[in-house]
Design a protein around this motif. Sequence first.
Motif, PDB file in Angstrom:
ATOM      1  N   ALA A   1       0.813  -1.215   0.000  1.00  0.00           N
ATOM      2  CA  ALA A   1       0.000   0.000   0.000  1.00  0.00           C
ATOM      3  C   ALA A   1       0.843   1.259   0.000  1.00  0.00           C
ATOM      4  O   ALA A   1       0.329   2.352  -0.249  1.00  0.00           O
ATOM      5  CB  ALA A   1      -0.939   0.012   1.218  1.00  0.00           C
ATOM      6  N   ASP A   2       2.125   1.132   0.271  1.00  0.00           N
ATOM      7  CA  ASP A   2       3.007   2.292   0.395  1.00  0.00           C
ATOM      8  C   ASP A   2       3.874   2.422  -0.849  1.00  0.00           C
ATOM      9  O   ASP A   2       4.389   1.435  -1.375  1.00  0.00           O
ATOM     10  CB  ASP A   2       3.887   2.143   1.644  1.00  0.00           C
ATOM     11  N   TRP A   3       4.053   3.655  -1.326  1.00  0.00           N
ATOM     12  CA  TRP A   3       4.820   3.900  -2.542  1.00  0.00           C
ATOM     13  C   TRP A   3       6.262   3.435  -2.414  1.00  0.00           C
ATOM     14  O   TRP A   3       6.806   2.803  -3.321  1.00  0.00           O
ATOM     15  CB  TRP A   3       4.756   5.382  -2.876  1.00  0.00           C
ATOM     16  N   LEU A   4       6.921   3.758  -1.302  1.00  0.00           N
ATOM     17  CA  LEU A   4       8.316   3.371  -1.147  1.00  0.00           C
ATOM     18  C   LEU A   4       8.462   1.853  -1.089  1.00  0.00           C
ATOM     19  O   LEU A   4       9.424   1.295  -1.633  1.00  0.00           O
ATOM     20  CB  LEU A   4       8.902   4.016   0.110  1.00  0.00           C
ATOM     21  N   GLU A   5       7.521   1.180  -0.446  1.00  0.00           N
ATOM     22  CA  GLU A   5       7.560  -0.284  -0.419  1.00  0.00           C
ATOM     23  C   GLU A   5       7.365  -0.869  -1.816  1.00  0.00           C
ATOM     24  O   GLU A   5       7.982  -1.881  -2.166  1.00  0.00           O
ATOM     25  CB  GLU A   5       6.488  -0.815   0.531  1.00  0.00           C
ATOM     26  N   LEU A   6       6.497  -0.239  -2.614  1.00  0.00           N
ATOM     27  CA  LEU A   6       6.291  -0.718  -3.978  1.00  0.00           C
ATOM     28  C   LEU A   6       7.559  -0.551  -4.799  1.00  0.00           C
ATOM     29  O   LEU A   6       7.933  -1.444  -5.566  1.00  0.00           O
ATOM     30  CB  LEU A   6       5.137   0.039  -4.628  1.00  0.00           C
ATOM     31  N   ARG A   7       8.229   0.576  -4.660  1.00  0.00           N
ATOM     32  CA  ARG A   7       9.478   0.782  -5.400  1.00  0.00           C
ATOM     33  C   ARG A   7      10.515  -0.283  -5.026  1.00  0.00           C
ATOM     34  O   ARG A   7      11.192  -0.822  -5.900  1.00  0.00           O
ATOM     35  CB  ARG A   7      10.023   2.178  -5.110  1.00  0.00           C
TER      36      ARG A   7
ATOM     37  N   LEU B   1       9.009   3.449 -11.555  1.00  0.00           N
ATOM     38  CA  LEU B   1       8.945   2.029 -11.226  1.00  0.00           C
ATOM     39  C   LEU B   1       9.759   1.197 -12.214  1.00  0.00           C
ATOM     40  O   LEU B   1      10.418   0.226 -11.830  1.00  0.00           O
ATOM     41  CB  LEU B   1       7.494   1.560 -11.206  1.00  0.00           C
ATOM     42  N   ARG B   2       9.722   1.595 -13.489  1.00  0.00           N
ATOM     43  CA  ARG B   2      10.499   0.852 -14.474  1.00  0.00           C
ATOM     44  C   ARG B   2      11.997   1.037 -14.242  1.00  0.00           C
ATOM     45  O   ARG B   2      12.789   0.105 -14.404  1.00  0.00           O
ATOM     46  CB  ARG B   2      10.100   1.326 -15.872  1.00  0.00           C
ATOM     47  N   ARG B   3      12.386   2.258 -13.863  1.00  0.00           N
ATOM     48  CA  ARG B   3      13.799   2.477 -13.542  1.00  0.00           C
ATOM     49  C   ARG B   3      14.218   1.650 -12.344  1.00  0.00           C
ATOM     50  O   ARG B   3      15.325   1.097 -12.301  1.00  0.00           O
ATOM     51  CB  ARG B   3      14.048   3.971 -13.272  1.00  0.00           C
ATOM     52  N   ASP B   4      13.345   1.554 -11.348  1.00  0.00           N
ATOM     53  CA  ASP B   4      13.669   0.744 -10.173  1.00  0.00           C
ATOM     54  C   ASP B   4      13.866  -0.719 -10.557  1.00  0.00           C
ATOM     55  O   ASP B   4      14.789  -1.385 -10.074  1.00  0.00           O
ATOM     56  CB  ASP B   4      12.549   0.863  -9.132  1.00  0.00           C
TER      57      ASP B   4
END
Length: 721
Positions: free
Chosen positions: A624-630, A690-693
């Motif tokens: 649910a968190d952006w940083l966790e998704l990255r 996200l793609r860069r990550d």
Amino acid sequence: MSDPATTVVVCAYTERRWDDLVAGLSALRAQTVPPGEIVLVIDHNPELERRATAAFDDVLVVPNAGRRGLSGARNTAIELAKGEVIAFLDDDAEPEPDWLEQLLAGYRDPRVLAVGGAARPVWPGHERSPLLPARGAGTGELDWVVGCTYTGQPTTDTPVRNLMGCNMSFRREAFELAGLFTEDLGRVGRTPLGCEETELCIRLHQASPGSVVLFRPGAVVRHRVTPDRLTWSYLRRRGWGEGVSKALVSRSVGADAALSTERGYLQRVIPAAAVRELSRLLRGRGSGLVGLLALVLVVGSTAVGYARGKLSRERLKAVAPKLVHGPIHVATVDLNRMPAQLPVPARAVGHYRAAQVLVRDGDRTLDVVLLPVRRGVVRLDLLGFGTSAPRPRPDFERPLISVVVPTAHRKAQAVASVRAALAAGYERLEILVVDNLPPGPDGDPELREQVERLGARYLVEPRKGVSIARNTGARASSGEFVAFVDENIRVEPGWFDAVAEEFATDPGVGCVTAMVLPASLETDAEVLFERLKGYSQHVRRQRLDRETVREDPLYPLSLARYGPGSCTTWRRSVFDGLGGYDPLLGAGTPAMAGEDLDLFVRLARAGGTVVYTPHAVARHTHRADWLELREQMRGYGVGLTAMLLLSVLRRPVGVFSILRRIPRGMARLASRTPELPLSDRAARSRLRQLRRDERSGMLSGPLALARAWRRYRFGARSGHR
């Protein structure tokens, strides 16, 4: 007119404020108008929860049932509160004896939906810090930095835009009109973000234009100021956090509403304070320089934080599947009992614009559709599905299925996963929970008790890595088939029957994968993950063997065709023949992921068969968190290249096949961005990030695999393998 019954809510997260908490609760008991009930919400701190439960017999002590943070804790209390008025008090604030009486007096006007009061600082050593300048002994212009009333706020009863979080109250009706606190805003632990009460009050004004939010300076609390808040570093961080929070609020409710009070503060209060401090400096008073620098630092940091928040799109509008913006309601309907319209519940903030609806015909999946939400309902009569004759339940002997649930950081979700498996309606189950992050050699006593109370087995595997945990569970199980269900997945009723049917009707099947849908699509991160990495994009059954998969020119870079590896069932003989999951791959290792893809590759090379069935449906709790998704996307990249390198090391001749397919694979990876309106720059920016990550993680895969090998070998020599 009698005062309404009240609930007073106190939210706590740390033992460091225990003495303040005790003093505040004592002051509540001594109020001239006693509260009807006191609710103490503990924010994800089991030790503090146990201590508070033992110490406060007359207080309802409950854990935060929402996301970690002050907003989630407050929302938990609102759901439990019985009072007509709900008042909120910080865990480091002590109310004056007539505090509640003063608040309740404001509700004698029926237009008033919220009442708040003043917060007076209790300074370390009882002396004001020169970092927070003031005129004389009164309030200071920067006292809001330490959560107290500041110069510029009213000195008499006055309608205001918003209240202070440490001293506020609301009619219950206010939450029915405006919704709850936004959990994407607000303090989490010691992180100096906030403005959740500001955003709620603005929503309340918008939902009920004739309502009044009243500030009563006579309702006073004493707010303790700790020494760590009287440093240059804290002033800078607090200003920056306020700016970021204001930017998020302005995106939610509009800049005019979000900044109306701040404009007057910056135009009148701050210039007057700067002139006063400059005058002190010119008169040779050293405090003038300190005060002037503090004003510049806080205002400057707030401006920078606001600019950063305006540029940052991580927590703003998300791009949903098929060009739908915002949160998406998740629902399941059965064709045999499907109404013409599906009511969609109201949200705390805003409204759902779409619903992802799983359409079932009894135990069979027909489709997953994305439908618009208009005026709170979804038109199901437009789907066009006709009625069907009841399908007889297949007649075959149900085998024993062993379910392995590895768990590390989300043990509460693991328990929920076990409950869902037991509720799936399959009688012959053996469930094993493998604790991969035990607090000691004997494991977690609380988790053990919960698991065994449900009739499942509890195992301890101290060696880190989901692959090791899964293999440990498989070795301890006794079923002919072994299902691996991650801790953040809940299977739905009929899941095991659908899986068992595939094995019974096709003896050549070595593994069955299932349809995994999101448990919720509320946050930006959840929606983006579903769009980019949604586990189940089709509703047709597929049988995949080595020949059918190799028809794909990207094999083995197209392994997503197999289905999600986090919710699979294996024939034991096939799983054992492959040697189980490779301990060098997967969550908990430096490689971070790739263990399920690696096992599928080995199965395909061995001539095995995988069946994907959409009729076995499970729900996955996305990040649910952006940083966790990255970080998750980066982990996928790390795991992919680590898995490919390991595959080459096992079978060097395969390197030529992989090298031929890399350019086309990278092109497909780059083209996986969904079609978006050209004006939606924020969505494109987030997707590119996200793609860069993911690509960054791919570059790290080989080194991560080497680190995983070294750690595993070192553990083996130390006797911990």
